[in-house]
Enzyme design. Structure first.
Site, PDB file in Angstrom:
ATOM      1  N   GLY A 103     -10.950  -5.151  36.664  1.00 10.05           N
ATOM      2  CA  GLY A 103     -10.378  -6.336  36.753  1.00 10.05           C
ATOM      3  C   GLY A 103      -8.997  -7.098  37.126  1.00 10.05           C
ATOM      4  N   GLN A 127      -1.757 -11.716  39.072  1.00 11.28           N
ATOM      5  CA  GLN A 127      -1.597 -10.273  39.076  1.00 11.28           C
ATOM      6  C   GLN A 127      -1.234 -10.044  40.402  1.00 11.28           C
ATOM      7  OE1 GLN A 127      -5.109  -8.298  36.753  1.00 11.28           O
ATOM      8  NE2 GLN A 127      -3.455  -7.322  36.530  1.00 11.28           N
ATOM      9  N   CYS A 179      -4.125  -2.380  32.432  1.00 10.36           N
ATOM     10  CA  CYS A 179      -3.546  -3.091  32.750  1.00 10.36           C
ATOM     11  C   CYS A 179      -2.812  -2.487  34.463  1.00 10.36           C
ATOM     12  CB  CYS A 179      -2.620  -4.024  32.350  1.00 10.36           C
ATOM     13  SG  CYS A 179      -2.910  -5.328  33.414  1.00 10.36           S
ATOM     14  N   LEU A 180      -3.632  -2.838  35.713  1.00 10.87           N
ATOM     15  CA  LEU A 180      -2.363  -2.514  36.876  1.00 10.87           C
ATOM     16  C   LEU A 180      -1.590  -3.073  36.752  1.00 10.87           C
ATOM     17  CD1 LEU A 180      -5.907  -3.116  38.791  1.00 10.87           C
ATOM     18  CD2 LEU A 180      -4.895  -1.666  38.570  1.00 10.87           C
ATOM     19  N   HIS A 217      -9.525  -9.924  27.963  1.00  9.78           N
ATOM     20  CA  HIS A 217      -8.286  -9.590  29.083  1.00  9.78           C
ATOM     21  C   HIS A 217      -8.193  -9.986  30.096  1.00  9.78           C
ATOM     22  CE1 HIS A 217      -5.370  -5.544  30.088  1.00  9.78           C
ATOM     23  NE2 HIS A 217      -5.622  -6.982  31.254  1.00  9.78           N
ATOM     24  N   GLU A 218      -8.624 -10.539  31.114  1.00 12.51           N
ATOM     25  CA  GLU A 218      -8.752 -10.869  32.418  1.00 12.51           C
ATOM     26  C   GLU A 218      -8.179 -12.334  32.182  1.00 12.51           C
ATOM     27  OE1 GLU A 218      -7.886  -9.408  34.588  1.00 12.51           O
ATOM     28  OE2 GLU A 218      -9.126  -7.468  34.330  1.00 12.51           O
ATOM     29  N   HIS A 278      -4.277 -13.658  30.657  1.00 15.51           N
ATOM     30  CA  HIS A 278      -3.835 -13.206  32.107  1.00 15.51           C
ATOM     31  C   HIS A 278      -3.432 -14.188  32.306  1.00 15.51           C
ATOM     32  CE1 HIS A 278      -2.891  -9.004  33.072  1.00 15.51           C
ATOM     33  NE2 HIS A 278      -3.835  -9.198  33.258  1.00 15.51           N
TER      34      HIS A 278
HETATM   35 NI    NI Z   1      -4.604  -6.691  33.412  1.00 12.99          NI
END
Ligand code: NI
Length: 157
Positions: free
Chosen positions: A46, A51, A88-89, A130-131, A134
């Site tokens: 995701g 991000q 997480c990226l 999680h997303e 963000h």
């Molecule tokens: Ni993330």
């Protein structure tokens, strides 16, 4: 379509709140398409617009069966709890065990502005939470299970 740069670590934008999308135009479609390219290249589950440096309430997920575009997503209902490893990226080479609902019901708009309902449990529930976090400037490290700490790993990019 283009790959956008993923903001990482202590980039202050990651802690900012994203604004609702009100205009469903070509700029939004370009953002969504770029986010899909970026997520695919990063091999993630995701990605939230913040991000890639855009403070709009836009998320793209892919659980392995195609991309889902979530615009202005909201969690309507959640049930139970689970604790599992998350990464997480935007926090490369780190992971940690979070405490999340076991299942969630989410509503979000698609690129045409229509509301769509989604349900997910286990991995999907973790990913939706999680997303959506963000979009409010929250990272998974804010939702660690009691007694858990972030650890370093080479398993996540
Ligand atoms: Ni993330």
């Amino acid at each position: 379509m283009a790959i956008r740069k993923i903001r990482v670590d202590d980039d202050p934008i990651l802690r900012k709140k994203s604004r609702p999308v009100e205009v469903f135009d070509d700029r939004l479609f370009e953002l969504l398409d770029d986010m899909k390219d970026t997520l695919k290249k990063a091999e993630g589950l995701g990605l939230a617009a913040v991000q890639v440096g855009v403070l709009k309430r836009v998320v793209v997920v892919n659980f392995g069966d195609g991309f889902i575009e979530l615009i202005n997503p909201e969690i309507l209902d959640s049930k139970g709890s689970q604790s599992a490893e998350e990464a997480c990226l935007s926090l490369p080479r780190k992971a940690g065990k979070t405490l999340r609902p076991m299942s969630v019901k989410v509503r979000a708009q698609n690129r045409n502005g229509a509301w769509v309902l989604y349900e997910g449990s286990e991995l999907k529930a973790r990913c939706f939470c999680h997303e959506i976090d963000h979009l409010d400037g929250k990272l998974y490290i804010d939702s660690l299970a009691p007694g858990e700490k972030v650890f370093y790993t080479e398993n996540y990019s």
